[in-house]
Write a protein that holds these residues in place. Structure first.
Motif, PDB file in Angstrom:
ATOM      1  N   ARG A 150       0.813  -1.214   0.000  1.00 44.20           N
ATOM      2  CA  ARG A 150       0.000   0.000   0.000  1.00 44.20           C
ATOM      3  C   ARG A 150       0.853   1.273   0.000  1.00 44.20           C
ATOM      4  N   VAL A 151       2.165   1.128  -0.122  1.00 43.29           N
ATOM      5  CA  VAL A 151       3.022   2.312  -0.206  1.00 43.29           C
ATOM      6  C   VAL A 151       2.972   2.838  -1.635  1.00 43.29           C
ATOM      7  N   ARG A 152       2.654   4.111  -1.763  1.00 43.14           N
ATOM      8  CA  ARG A 152       2.501   4.750  -3.072  1.00 43.14           C
ATOM      9  C   ARG A 152       3.420   5.961  -3.174  1.00 43.14           C
ATOM     10  N   ALA A 153       3.746   6.317  -4.399  1.00 41.47           N
ATOM     11  CA  ALA A 153       4.408   7.592  -4.683  1.00 41.47           C
ATOM     12  C   ALA A 153       3.322   8.564  -5.122  1.00 41.47           C
ATOM     13  N   CYS A 154       3.384   9.780  -4.622  1.00 42.71           N
ATOM     14  CA  CYS A 154       2.377  10.784  -4.969  1.00 42.71           C
ATOM     15  C   CYS A 154       2.367  11.016  -6.476  1.00 42.71           C
ATOM     16  N   SER A 155       1.172  11.167  -7.041  1.00 44.01           N
ATOM     17  CA  SER A 155       1.015  11.420  -8.478  1.00 44.01           C
ATOM     18  C   SER A 155       1.238  12.878  -8.854  1.00 44.01           C
ATOM     19  N   GLY A 156       1.447  13.728  -7.864  1.00 40.91           N
ATOM     20  CA  GLY A 156       1.690  15.136  -8.167  1.00 40.91           C
ATOM     21  C   GLY A 156       2.975  15.297  -8.968  1.00 40.91           C
ATOM     22  N   HIS A 158       4.971  17.681  -9.172  1.00 37.40           N
ATOM     23  CA  HIS A 158       6.012  18.417  -8.449  1.00 37.40           C
ATOM     24  C   HIS A 158       6.115  17.908  -7.019  1.00 37.40           C
ATOM     25  N   CYS A 159       5.989  16.608  -6.868  1.00 36.76           N
ATOM     26  CA  CYS A 159       6.055  15.994  -5.538  1.00 36.76           C
ATOM     27  C   CYS A 159       6.709  14.625  -5.686  1.00 36.76           C
ATOM     28  N   ALA A 160       7.529  14.285  -4.724  1.00 34.94           N
ATOM     29  CA  ALA A 160       8.190  12.976  -4.747  1.00 34.94           C
ATOM     30  C   ALA A 160       7.913  12.208  -3.459  1.00 34.94           C
ATOM     31  N   ALA A 161       6.888  12.619  -2.726  1.00 35.77           N
ATOM     32  CA  ALA A 161       6.615  12.011  -1.423  1.00 35.77           C
ATOM     33  C   ALA A 161       5.974  10.632  -1.566  1.00 35.77           C
ATOM     34  N   TRP A 162       6.338   9.740  -0.674  1.00 32.58           N
ATOM     35  CA  TRP A 162       5.704   8.429  -0.569  1.00 32.58           C
ATOM     36  C   TRP A 162       4.735   8.464   0.603  1.00 32.58           C
ATOM     37  N   SER A 176      -1.430  14.217  -0.265  1.00 39.28           N
ATOM     38  CA  SER A 176      -2.386  15.024   0.497  1.00 39.28           C
ATOM     39  C   SER A 176      -3.385  15.650  -0.463  1.00 39.28           C
ATOM     40  N   MET A 177      -4.669  15.520  -0.160  1.00 38.48           N
ATOM     41  CA  MET A 177      -5.685  16.171  -0.984  1.00 38.48           C
ATOM     42  C   MET A 177      -5.596  17.682  -0.843  1.00 38.48           C
ATOM     43  N   GLU A 178      -5.166  18.166   0.329  1.00 38.78           N
ATOM     44  CA  GLU A 178      -5.103  19.610   0.564  1.00 38.78           C
ATOM     45  C   GLU A 178      -4.031  20.275  -0.289  1.00 38.78           C
ATOM     46  N   THR A 179      -2.990  19.535  -0.626  1.00 36.07           N
ATOM     47  CA  THR A 179      -1.914  20.137  -1.422  1.00 36.07           C
ATOM     48  C   THR A 179      -1.926  19.561  -2.835  1.00 36.07           C
ATOM     49  N   CYS A 180      -1.296  18.437  -3.034  1.00 34.24           N
ATOM     50  CA  CYS A 180      -1.146  17.889  -4.389  1.00 34.24           C
ATOM     51  C   CYS A 180      -2.489  17.548  -5.033  1.00 34.24           C
ATOM     52  N   GLY A 181      -3.420  17.006  -4.276  1.00 39.86           N
ATOM     53  CA  GLY A 181      -4.718  16.651  -4.839  1.00 39.86           C
ATOM     54  C   GLY A 181      -5.470  17.876  -5.339  1.00 39.86           C
ATOM     55  N   ASN A 182      -5.523  18.925  -4.543  1.00 43.57           N
ATOM     56  CA  ASN A 182      -6.206  20.154  -4.957  1.00 43.57           C
ATOM     57  C   ASN A 182      -5.505  20.822  -6.127  1.00 43.57           C
ATOM     58  N   LYS A 186      -7.279  21.613  -9.659  1.00 41.57           N
ATOM     59  CA  LYS A 186      -7.298  22.965 -10.233  1.00 41.57           C
ATOM     60  C   LYS A 186      -6.689  22.967 -11.625  1.00 41.57           C
ATOM     61  N   HIS A 187      -5.580  22.231 -11.786  1.00 40.30           N
ATOM     62  CA  HIS A 187      -4.933  22.156 -13.103  1.00 40.30           C
ATOM     63  C   HIS A 187      -5.876  21.510 -14.124  1.00 40.30           C
ATOM     64  N   ALA A 188      -6.552  20.422 -13.721  1.00 37.23           N
ATOM     65  CA  ALA A 188      -7.475  19.742 -14.632  1.00 37.23           C
ATOM     66  C   ALA A 188      -8.635  20.667 -14.999  1.00 37.23           C
ATOM     67  N   TRP A 189      -9.143  21.427 -14.011  1.00 42.41           N
ATOM     68  CA  TRP A 189     -10.247  22.357 -14.279  1.00 42.41           C
ATOM     69  C   TRP A 189      -9.803  23.445 -15.257  1.00 42.41           C
TER      70      TRP A 189
END
Length: 199
Positions: A150-156, A158-162, A176-182, A186-189
């Motif tokens: 269940r360890v993932r790399a963030c899909s952002g 500009h992010c390299a966090a696991w 984090s939805m608050e940072t990379c997810g949002n 916003k980019h998709a919108w």
């Protein structure tokens, strides 16, 4: 007017302390990679924020050599988890890093203390070393457990966090939805809006 609490200095929320510690090298492997543990005081601040000690506990800055050891432990955690997620598995961890993590894990961890009010607090003679022991133990445990799947790399971009994906369907994409997810939403919108406007 009451003082506003300071925003946390370091990112947390990866789901495991070893993954949070890995995040102290921001944008690992990317342009603009930033060392957050740049001074002994920064390491003490990380331990104060993310360690198990009571809020407001003053963590003394360790010696410069301990800072180097902490960074080495962090990179050993990364090497172990990288190997563990590969076909080689945990056995693929390089011997030097494996030895370093085993030595760090053998140190005394923070100790729980039950007070007269029935609350548990944590203490250690060497608060930084004790948290490094916790981090090493956590990495060894994670690398050899089913939770590793269940360890993932963030899909952002500009992010390299696991992070550890604890969502029920197991399809979380962002650290984090608050940072990379949002940011991604916003980019998709904006992309959809620009496309619709151009038509």
């Amino acid at each position: 007017m009451p003082d506003t609490p300071a925003a946390p200095r370091f990112r947390s929320g990866a789901g495991r302390i070893c993954l949070d510690f890995m995040r102290t090298l921001r944008l690992r492997g990317m342009d603009g990679a930033t060392e957050e543990l740049d001074t002994p005081e920064a390491l003490a601040a990380w331990v104060a924020q993310l360690g198990p000690y009571p809020g407001g506990t003053k963590i003394p800055a360790p010696a410069e050599g301990v800072l180097g050891e902490a960074r080495a432990v962090r990179e050993a955690v990364y090497a172990l988890l990288t190997a563990a997620r590969s076909p080689a598995g945990p056995a693929g961890c390089p011997p030097k890093e494996r030895g370093l993590l085993n030595r760090a894990a053998a140190a005394a961890p923070p100790v729980p203390v039950l007070d007269a009010a029935g609350s548990v607090t944590w203490t250690a003679g060497d608060p930084v070393g004790a948290v490094l022991a916790d981090i090493a133990r956590d990495a060894l445990s994670l690398a050899t457990s089913p939770a590793l799947d269940r360890v993932r790399a963030c899909s952002g971009p500009h992010c390299a966090a696991w992070f550890l994906d604890t969502s029920r369907p197991g399809n979380r994409r962002w650290c984090s939805m608050e940072t990379c997810g949002n940011q991604a939403k916003k980019h998709a919108w904006r992309t959809r809006h620009a496309t619709a406007t151009a038509i």
